[in-house]
Design a protein around this motif. Structure first.
Motif, PDB file in Angstrom:
ATOM      1  N   GLN A  53      -1.981 -11.638 -19.148  1.00 19.03           N
ATOM      2  CA  GLN A  53      -0.671 -11.548 -18.502  1.00 19.03           C
ATOM      3  C   GLN A  53      -0.085 -10.152 -18.682  1.00 19.03           C
ATOM      4  O   GLN A  53       0.520  -9.597 -17.753  1.00 19.03           O
ATOM      5  CB  GLN A  53       0.280 -12.589 -19.086  1.00 19.03           C
ATOM      6  CG  GLN A  53       1.558 -12.764 -18.288  1.00 19.03           C
ATOM      7  CD  GLN A  53       1.311 -13.351 -16.916  1.00 19.03           C
ATOM      8  OE1 GLN A  53       0.701 -14.413 -16.792  1.00 19.03           O
ATOM      9  NE2 GLN A  53       1.761 -12.675 -15.870  1.00 19.03           N
ATOM     10  N   ARG A  56      -1.988  -7.935 -16.297  1.00 18.96           N
ATOM     11  CA  ARG A  56      -1.597  -8.275 -14.932  1.00 18.96           C
ATOM     12  C   ARG A  56      -0.223  -7.703 -14.613  1.00 18.96           C
ATOM     13  O   ARG A  56      -0.009  -7.091 -13.563  1.00 18.96           O
ATOM     14  CB  ARG A  56      -1.592  -9.791 -14.756  1.00 18.96           C
ATOM     15  CG  ARG A  56      -1.146 -10.283 -13.395  1.00 18.96           C
ATOM     16  CD  ARG A  56      -1.232 -11.800 -13.327  1.00 18.96           C
ATOM     17  NE  ARG A  56      -0.807 -12.322 -12.044  1.00 18.96           N
ATOM     18  CZ  ARG A  56       0.452 -12.623 -11.746  1.00 18.96           C
ATOM     19  NH1 ARG A  56       1.405 -12.462 -12.650  1.00 18.96           N
ATOM     20  NH2 ARG A  56       0.759 -13.083 -10.546  1.00 18.96           N
ATOM     21  N   ASP A  57       0.745  -7.881 -15.527  1.00 19.76           N
ATOM     22  CA  ASP A  57       2.100  -7.375 -15.305  1.00 19.76           C
ATOM     23  C   ASP A  57       2.108  -5.853 -15.230  1.00 19.76           C
ATOM     24  O   ASP A  57       2.822  -5.265 -14.400  1.00 19.76           O
ATOM     25  CB  ASP A  57       3.033  -7.846 -16.425  1.00 19.76           C
ATOM     26  CG  ASP A  57       3.293  -9.345 -16.370  1.00 19.76           C
ATOM     27  OD1 ASP A  57       2.993  -9.960 -15.335  1.00 19.76           O
ATOM     28  OD2 ASP A  57       3.793  -9.899 -17.366  1.00 19.76           O
ATOM     29  N   LEU A  60       0.646  -4.964 -11.727  1.00 17.06           N
ATOM     30  CA  LEU A  60       1.539  -5.281 -10.622  1.00 17.06           C
ATOM     31  C   LEU A  60       2.756  -4.358 -10.609  1.00 17.06           C
ATOM     32  O   LEU A  60       3.207  -3.926  -9.552  1.00 17.06           O
ATOM     33  CB  LEU A  60       1.987  -6.744 -10.701  1.00 17.06           C
ATOM     34  CG  LEU A  60       0.890  -7.789 -10.448  1.00 17.06           C
ATOM     35  CD1 LEU A  60       1.447  -9.194 -10.610  1.00 17.06           C
ATOM     36  CD2 LEU A  60       0.282  -7.619  -9.060  1.00 17.06           C
ATOM     37  N   GLU A  64       3.130  -1.652  -7.416  1.00 13.61           N
ATOM     38  CA  GLU A  64       4.125  -2.035  -6.410  1.00 13.61           C
ATOM     39  C   GLU A  64       4.490  -0.855  -5.513  1.00 13.61           C
ATOM     40  O   GLU A  64       4.862   0.221  -5.977  1.00 13.61           O
ATOM     41  CB  GLU A  64       5.385  -2.561  -7.112  1.00 13.61           C
ATOM     42  CG  GLU A  64       6.419  -3.119  -6.157  1.00 13.61           C
ATOM     43  CD  GLU A  64       7.625  -3.705  -6.876  1.00 13.61           C
ATOM     44  OE1 GLU A  64       8.520  -4.211  -6.187  1.00 13.61           O
ATOM     45  OE2 GLU A  64       7.669  -3.634  -8.118  1.00 13.61           O
ATOM     46  N   ARG A  71      -3.462   2.654  -5.791  1.00 14.22           N
ATOM     47  CA  ARG A  71      -3.836   1.423  -6.483  1.00 14.22           C
ATOM     48  C   ARG A  71      -5.199   1.561  -7.143  1.00 14.22           C
ATOM     49  O   ARG A  71      -5.415   1.096  -8.262  1.00 14.22           O
ATOM     50  CB  ARG A  71      -3.836   0.230  -5.510  1.00 14.22           C
ATOM     51  CG  ARG A  71      -2.466  -0.122  -4.955  1.00 14.22           C
ATOM     52  CD  ARG A  71      -2.427  -1.530  -4.376  1.00 14.22           C
ATOM     53  NE  ARG A  71      -3.393  -1.753  -3.330  1.00 14.22           N
ATOM     54  CZ  ARG A  71      -3.166  -1.539  -2.028  1.00 14.22           C
ATOM     55  NH1 ARG A  71      -1.977  -1.093  -1.623  1.00 14.22           N
ATOM     56  NH2 ARG A  71      -4.102  -1.792  -1.124  1.00 14.22           N
ATOM     57  N   LYS A 114      -9.200 -16.091 -13.133  1.00 17.15           N
ATOM     58  CA  LYS A 114      -8.462 -15.736 -11.917  1.00 17.15           C
ATOM     59  C   LYS A 114      -7.162 -15.026 -12.264  1.00 17.15           C
ATOM     60  O   LYS A 114      -6.765 -14.063 -11.600  1.00 17.15           O
ATOM     61  CB  LYS A 114      -8.170 -16.992 -11.093  1.00 17.15           C
ATOM     62  CG  LYS A 114      -9.390 -17.563 -10.380  1.00 17.15           C
ATOM     63  CD  LYS A 114      -9.068 -18.848  -9.649  1.00 17.15           C
ATOM     64  CE  LYS A 114      -8.083 -18.620  -8.526  1.00 17.15           C
ATOM     65  NZ  LYS A 114      -7.822 -19.853  -7.748  1.00 17.15           N
ATOM     66  N   GLU A 118      -7.589 -11.765 -10.334  1.00 15.68           N
ATOM     67  CA  GLU A 118      -7.380 -12.057  -8.919  1.00 15.68           C
ATOM     68  C   GLU A 118      -6.435 -11.059  -8.250  1.00 15.68           C
ATOM     69  O   GLU A 118      -6.726 -10.545  -7.160  1.00 15.68           O
ATOM     70  CB  GLU A 118      -6.847 -13.481  -8.749  1.00 15.68           C
ATOM     71  CG  GLU A 118      -6.800 -13.918  -7.291  1.00 15.68           C
ATOM     72  CD  GLU A 118      -6.471 -15.399  -7.155  1.00 15.68           C
ATOM     73  OE1 GLU A 118      -7.137 -16.078  -6.367  1.00 15.68           O
ATOM     74  OE2 GLU A 118      -5.537 -15.870  -7.840  1.00 15.68           O
ATOM     75  N   ASP A 119      -5.294 -10.780  -8.869  1.00 15.05           N
ATOM     76  CA  ASP A 119      -4.330  -9.863  -8.249  1.00 15.05           C
ATOM     77  C   ASP A 119      -4.907  -8.458  -8.118  1.00 15.05           C
ATOM     78  O   ASP A 119      -4.709  -7.788  -7.102  1.00 15.05           O
ATOM     79  CB  ASP A 119      -3.038  -9.818  -9.076  1.00 15.05           C
ATOM     80  CG  ASP A 119      -2.248 -11.109  -8.988  1.00 15.05           C
ATOM     81  OD1 ASP A 119      -2.001 -11.573  -7.864  1.00 15.05           O
ATOM     82  OD2 ASP A 119      -1.882 -11.656 -10.030  1.00 15.05           O
ATOM     83  N   ARG A 122      -7.440  -8.518  -5.260  1.00 13.15           N
ATOM     84  CA  ARG A 122      -6.776  -8.611  -3.969  1.00 13.15           C
ATOM     85  C   ARG A 122      -6.157  -7.270  -3.579  1.00 13.15           C
ATOM     86  O   ARG A 122      -6.220  -6.855  -2.419  1.00 13.15           O
ATOM     87  CB  ARG A 122      -5.701  -9.697  -4.004  1.00 13.15           C
ATOM     88  CG  ARG A 122      -5.075  -9.976  -2.642  1.00 13.15           C
ATOM     89  CD  ARG A 122      -3.926 -10.947  -2.724  1.00 13.15           C
ATOM     90  NE  ARG A 122      -4.340 -12.237  -3.263  1.00 13.15           N
ATOM     91  CZ  ARG A 122      -3.916 -12.740  -4.414  1.00 13.15           C
ATOM     92  NH1 ARG A 122      -3.070 -12.065  -5.167  1.00 13.15           N
ATOM     93  NH2 ARG A 122      -4.332 -13.919  -4.830  1.00 13.15           N
ATOM     94  N   ALA A 123      -5.568  -6.589  -4.550  1.00 13.20           N
ATOM     95  CA  ALA A 123      -4.923  -5.309  -4.261  1.00 13.20           C
ATOM     96  C   ALA A 123      -5.932  -4.258  -3.839  1.00 13.20           C
ATOM     97  O   ALA A 123      -5.630  -3.384  -3.028  1.00 13.20           O
ATOM     98  CB  ALA A 123      -4.160  -4.824  -5.496  1.00 13.20           C
TER      99      ALA A 123
END
Length: 205
Positions: A53, A56-57, A60, A64, A71, A114, A118-119, A122-123
């Protein structure tokens, strides 16, 4: 307590780690550990989820509003950070071994996997220009290879501590990263023209 468990899991591995060792490392009793977690597996998953997490944070927040090139640079930086931080690759190796050896927890492992990737995937895969089934599959495989490199380097360094300096490791990884996930041409590759009927007849001759 999770900080203490991280030290124990990295030092002893998941299979050999004991609740008593985690409790001692945290300065708690075994009963205090069980007051928060039902099992060693629950502790391990809570630790991986917390670290996932955080990563991930971080991604992201950094990604952004950024374009694809930016990215990719952020993802590369995260991977390079994993090369310098032994704990994360070792924990991920233990995580993957757990998935192989404990089929009962496989879905739980997949869900957490995931969350971790996953993020980020996807990015990267979005905004790659013209994509086909083949190019998408190639990008997915490229990401899988890149995810395995930090763990592979950590393992090799156990056999040969002086194998490579961190600076050289960074250079090698950046080269591999750019080769696998470098920009694709945003324009579709033109298909060879069939030519006119006259040209086709000429070719037959």
């Amino acid at each position: 307590m999770l900080d203490a468990s991280e030290r124990v899991f990295v030092r002893d591995g998941y299979e050999r780690a004991q609740i008593e060792a985690i409790a001692a490392e945290a300065g708690r009793t075994k009963g205090a550990v069980y007051a928060h977690f039902r099992s060693k597996e629950d502790i391990f998953f809570a630790l991986i989820e917390r670290k996932a997490q955080e990563r991930r944070d971080e991604f992201l927040h950094s990604a952004e509003g950024k374009d694809l090139e930016q990215r990719l640079a952020i993802v590369k930086k995260l991977f390079l950070g994993a090369l310098r931080n032994e704990n994360w690759p070792i924990l991920m190796l233990e995580f993957k071994l757990l998935a192989l050896r404990n089929k009962a927890s496989l879905q739980r492992v997949r869900d957490l996997y995931k969350l971790i990737y996953e993020d980020m995937g996807r990015a990267i895969l979005s905004g790659r220009g013209v994509s086909t089934v083949e190019t998408k599959e190639r990008d997915i495989i490229a990401l899988a290879i890149l995810r395995g490199i930090p763990g592979a380097v950590i393992l090799e360094q156990q056999f040969n501590p002086g194998l490579i300096s961190s600076a050289v490791a960074d250079q090698v990884f950046e080269t591999i990263f750019d080769a696998l996930l470098g920009h694709r041409n945003n324009s579709p590759t033109p298909k060879p023209s069939g030519g006119t009927q006259k040209t086709k007849r000429a070719r037959k001759l």
